[in-house]
Scaffold this motif. Sequence first.
Motif, mmCIF file in Angstrom:
data_model
loop_
_atom_site.group_PDB
_atom_site.id
_atom_site.type_symbol
_atom_site.label_atom_id
_atom_site.label_comp_id
_atom_site.label_asym_id
_atom_site.label_seq_id
_atom_site.Cartn_x
_atom_site.Cartn_y
_atom_site.Cartn_z
ATOM 1 N N UNK A 89 18.397 15.039 4.759
ATOM 2 C CA UNK A 89 18.002 16.071 3.808
ATOM 3 C C UNK A 89 18.758 15.903 2.500
ATOM 4 N N UNK A 90 18.033 16.131 1.406
ATOM 5 C CA UNK A 90 18.631 16.195 0.075
ATOM 6 C C UNK A 90 18.241 17.551 -0.510
ATOM 7 N N UNK A 91 19.203 18.476 -0.553
ATOM 8 C CA UNK A 91 18.908 19.857 -0.917
ATOM 9 C C UNK A 91 19.645 20.270 -2.179
ATOM 10 N N UNK A 92 18.991 21.151 -2.945
ATOM 11 C CA UNK A 92 19.622 21.794 -4.098
ATOM 12 C C UNK A 92 19.410 23.291 -3.943
ATOM 13 N N UNK A 93 20.494 24.035 -3.724
ATOM 14 C CA UNK A 93 20.394 25.453 -3.395
ATOM 15 C C UNK A 93 21.207 26.310 -4.362
ATOM 16 N N UNK A 94 20.605 27.412 -4.745
ATOM 17 C CA UNK A 94 21.238 28.402 -5.628
ATOM 18 C C UNK A 94 22.193 29.289 -4.843
ATOM 19 N N UNK A 95 21.746 29.756 -3.674
ATOM 20 C CA UNK A 95 22.568 30.615 -2.828
ATOM 21 C C UNK A 95 22.501 30.146 -1.387
ATOM 22 N N UNK A 96 23.627 30.229 -0.697
ATOM 23 C CA UNK A 96 23.687 29.881 0.721
ATOM 24 C C UNK A 96 24.682 30.829 1.391
ATOM 25 N N UNK A 132 19.269 27.289 -10.201
ATOM 26 C CA UNK A 132 18.456 28.256 -9.475
ATOM 27 C C UNK A 132 17.507 27.627 -8.464
ATOM 28 N N UNK A 133 17.586 26.330 -8.235
ATOM 29 C CA UNK A 133 16.659 25.657 -7.315
ATOM 30 C C UNK A 133 16.839 26.116 -5.880
ATOM 31 N N UNK A 134 15.741 25.962 -5.112
ATOM 32 C CA UNK A 134 15.775 26.142 -3.653
ATOM 33 C C UNK A 134 14.863 25.077 -3.047
ATOM 34 N N UNK A 135 15.159 23.801 -3.304
ATOM 35 C CA UNK A 135 14.299 22.753 -2.767
ATOM 36 C C UNK A 135 15.071 21.816 -1.848
ATOM 37 N N UNK A 136 14.329 21.225 -0.929
ATOM 38 C CA UNK A 136 14.896 20.277 0.037
ATOM 39 C C UNK A 136 13.931 19.100 0.160
ATOM 40 N N UNK A 137 14.451 17.891 0.001
ATOM 41 C CA UNK A 137 13.663 16.676 0.222
ATOM 42 C C UNK A 137 14.007 16.139 1.604
ATOM 43 N N UNK A 138 12.977 15.840 2.396
ATOM 44 C CA UNK A 138 13.166 15.282 3.729
ATOM 45 C C UNK A 138 12.876 13.785 3.657
ATOM 46 N N UNK A 146 8.438 32.572 7.873
ATOM 47 C CA UNK A 146 9.377 31.975 6.926
ATOM 48 C C UNK A 146 10.670 31.589 7.630
ATOM 49 N N UNK A 147 11.219 32.508 8.398
ATOM 50 C CA UNK A 147 12.451 32.216 9.139
ATOM 51 C C UNK A 147 12.211 31.110 10.162
ATOM 52 N N UNK A 148 11.098 31.192 10.872
ATOM 53 C CA UNK A 148 10.782 30.170 11.860
ATOM 54 C C UNK A 148 10.588 28.804 11.211
ATOM 55 N N UNK A 149 9.927 28.786 10.052
ATOM 56 C CA UNK A 149 9.683 27.521 9.374
ATOM 57 C C UNK A 149 10.964 26.844 8.912
ATOM 58 N N UNK A 150 11.878 27.616 8.337
ATOM 59 C CA UNK A 150 13.122 27.037 7.843
ATOM 60 C C UNK A 150 14.028 26.592 8.988
ATOM 61 N N UNK A 204 15.969 22.164 12.753
ATOM 62 C CA UNK A 204 15.981 21.670 14.129
ATOM 63 C C UNK A 204 15.315 20.302 14.228
ATOM 64 N N UNK A 205 14.229 20.102 13.490
ATOM 65 C CA UNK A 205 13.537 18.803 13.515
ATOM 66 C C UNK A 205 14.451 17.697 13.027
ATOM 67 N N UNK A 206 15.255 17.993 12.027
ATOM 68 C CA UNK A 206 16.203 16.987 11.529
ATOM 69 C C UNK A 206 17.287 16.715 12.568
#
Length: 567
Positions: A207-214, A279-285, A188-192, A197-199
């Motif tokens: 990236x277009x992200x909607x995050x509940x907590x950061x 409450x979202x945790x999504x990211x559009x690439x 999970x950590x490696x994937x995120x 890093x790829x970006x």
Amino acid sequence: MKPNLSVYANSNETLIAWNYANPIDNCIGFAIYKKLKGETDAMAQPLNNRVGFADETYTLGQEKPSTEWPFQRLVWSDYTVKAGDKVQYMIVPILINNGQLVKDASNVSDWSDEVTVATGTKYQAYFNRGLVASQFFSRTNTNINSAVSKAAAKSPIKSKSKNPYSDAFKKVIDGGPSELRDFLGGDLYLGLTGLLKAVKDNKNLSLYAALYELKLDDFTDALSDLGKQVNLILANGTGKSPKGENADKKDENILARKKLDGKINLYDRMVNTKTRFAHNKFVVICDNDQPVKVLTGTTNWTPDGVFAQVNNSILIDDAVLAGAYLEEWKELKASGDDSPDDLYNLNESAKVSGDNLRAWCNPLKGLKDLTDIESLMDKAQNGILFLMFNPGPKNTVFNKVLDLLQNRPELFIHGVMNQDPGKVKGSNPLIFFDQNGQKGTDWDVALPDHIDPQFAFWYTDPSDGLVTIHSKSIVIDPFGDNPIAITGSNNLGPKASGKNDDNFVIVNDAALAKEYAVNIMSVYAHYRWRYSVANKKTNFKGLTKDPKWMQGYMSPSMEKQMKFLLL
């Protein structure tokens, strides 16, 4: 006599299940041999067992090959694999003759089909190892006791918690990258981090992200480095600001907001947390401004979310679904701090891509998203696995599980629900479900206090009074003809459906369903065992030399489990 043998894998572990038609005379367990791609049969080695015979004396932390300490199970998880491994297993019964252990050559299994320890391609599922207090964890070459002790020595802490190491451990996961954190974060950590890093390496991506907590510095710093490649709608979390940091702002993410302000395209979504959460945790690439992939799942971008809770994320390579999530992102941005009719109207129906993939976004009216899940559960033929966090008391998917437990006894239903510890006041924060119904337990099951020192090879668990299982995942018939995996930020209750910003995906894909099944079965087994010990449901003191042990695995309840796993 050869057993039925099945092996399944995700990105962090393998699940091995086998069964014989009848008990084997004088069998006191099984050795599990493991062979990596490129190795010959002669190079294969048995997995080690970490529990010895009850009538022997051995040192804490000792382990021996399963030819000497055989597994007295018919299901086992192998955490010694690494991402990218291609692996096969073979089961060897171990007999006792005149007090000596010997291999039973006549009942050895064939080598299993080869499985790959990895994520998929179109669907890349990432899981962490948020099971801190496990025997395996303490056996890694990262010694948690040493790591935590060093942290405590550098910054002594006066803690009121049951566990004197809890706060020191928190300093480890809140700190910079380390071998300890890498293990807990798993793929999970490696994937995120790999996604960010790829970006960074490709200026055409955004990236277009909607995050509940950061609140994880690794991610905040990486987003800052990406600059205007990032478009982030950042919510206010629970609305509780860090102490001493403008508490009147009611913004849990105030520190990240300050760090990112002016660096990225940052948009605030400060909702009234008394009634709902963003409450979202999504990211559009996007590639050259065209949506190509979407990341969603259950993981908050915080130290606890990545390293100390059970969580998952899924990266979906599908332009149609990515486009639908981008449309959702734009509507959220236009909504400011509110949830107007336009947002509800956009979420009126599922976002569909082909026959095997759809998503629901919230808020919406009429609980249509939950009804969709429940209709799929009604069609289950073999079984349902799940992890849930705080769905609520009424009109939830949790209530559907209770209904199925009562009215569909032929189904194999296993799962764990973690209620909100702030609401249950320590009564039953963890609830287990199996064919015998539900069993509630307090936080002692998540602590090593009740474990016999002979088996307590772990040293700490920082989950006392906190969220332990944060995943919201359901798998329907993962080994059957119509496998379905469901996951997302939605807590699967009315508030998430009708008020929160939330989402989940429904994927009809055999490989993905198996990956989630491996994760759920592992989590269930981990906490179910500790529940049994803490509540004196087992008198297990070590391996037995009585061959009758295997008869317990021929019971109707165990037969249902093996039938489910060995379809």
